[in-house]
Design a protein around this motif. Sequence first.
Motif: not given
Length: 467
Positions: A85-86, A89
């Motif tokens: 997810r990071r 993102r």
Amino acid sequence: MSDIECDVAVIGAGTAGLSAERRARQAGAKTILIDPAFIGTTCANVGCMPSKLLIAAARTAHIARTSEAFGIRTEVVVDGAAVMRRVRRERDRFAKATRDEIAKLPDGVVVKATARFVDGRALSLDDGRTVRATAIIIATGARPSVPKSFDGISDLVLTNETIFELESLPATLAVIGAGPLGLELAQAMARLGVATMVFDEGDTIGGLKGDVAGKLEIALSKELDVHLGVKIETTTVDGKARLVWSGASEGHQTFERVLVAAGRPPALKELDLEATGIELDEHGTPVFDRETMRCGDSPIFMAGDADADRPVLHEASSEGAIAGANAAKLPEVVKARRNVPFSIMFTDPPVAVVGRKAGDDVVTGRASYEDQGRARVENQTTGLVELYADPGDGRLLGATLFCPGADHLGHLLAWSIEGGCTADDLLDRPFYHPTFEEGLKPALRSICEQVGVRLPDVSDEGGPPGA
């Protein structure tokens, strides 16, 4: 829609294409920039930035896992979903920044379409329009290559363009290709807890040869299995990929996913280059002048990964600028001074390759980082550097570095080579203590000894051995 006439048409809105359009427009040309998607650069979307985000997460896990060497005990838990997810993102932030820059281009520059050549000065767009230009720049980039032998497991295959879309980390991963991209991602995945193996039909690792290649292979083999000189057969078993390899080693294993990092050839097939009449090499890539980026005496120019020459971002930007300036000034063409070749592989330790390589016509200075002062402080006692110099005066010509801080030391040496520095010139510069830079001293001294430059007694310098 009406046809388009312009001075310079650029095909491809990546780093090279954006640089080319900007430089041509600054030179006074009427420009257009053609791209089917305008999603941002390869670097931001599927290259430099997401891979470094994954590597940064892996490095953090590795530091925590090895902290007991400093008397610090930790428990490492990798949340694969949170890691990915990071990655996405932050990747999306970088990609948006490039799209924001595209949105600022003047009206009429952006043409959302695919293009193919009609002849050396005309393009046919898939929206039915024709572009006629005084000059055309090809900056279509490169795409991952997936050999046909992997067609049978295509649902399990990843490339650099899809791996960052994983919702979480696989338990097991096979990496096909022991080049920079494959090794970077393989080591990162291994450090994030993925059981990872690397395979390559060739017998080289990271594109290196000699002692440095040997040190790199030994270091990586402590973290993951590396199989060079093997041929692979693939099948699926219970929803997983089963690889059978033979050659320098033999074995079989099943994997949840297979990352194919077997090269990124230029994206040129859809351009109908044969219609241009320009000379193509044996791979179908246009032959061009590296100092002007021009294809023969035609009005066509190359830039970036599409030319299969120096596939790194700073070179793509530079080539775009050269091509844009010359395309805008046809028939005047100016030869540009190219920077010293310079590439970095972000393994840990990193690898930097600068300028000339080893050979009989250079002298070589070597230095180990296995007992280097700062390396011992940081518990990073891995690595070897080789510096190459002119045998007449010790002028630095190239370097191969595999050591802590090589990504920074590579810059220092690239700048020194471009400045015409000799080994003794660098030894006359200040070396702060204790730093990784000090680790270059033995290699520099060795060069000086080989070319007959007398140096002060090393004992006068102070500092611990191996500094």
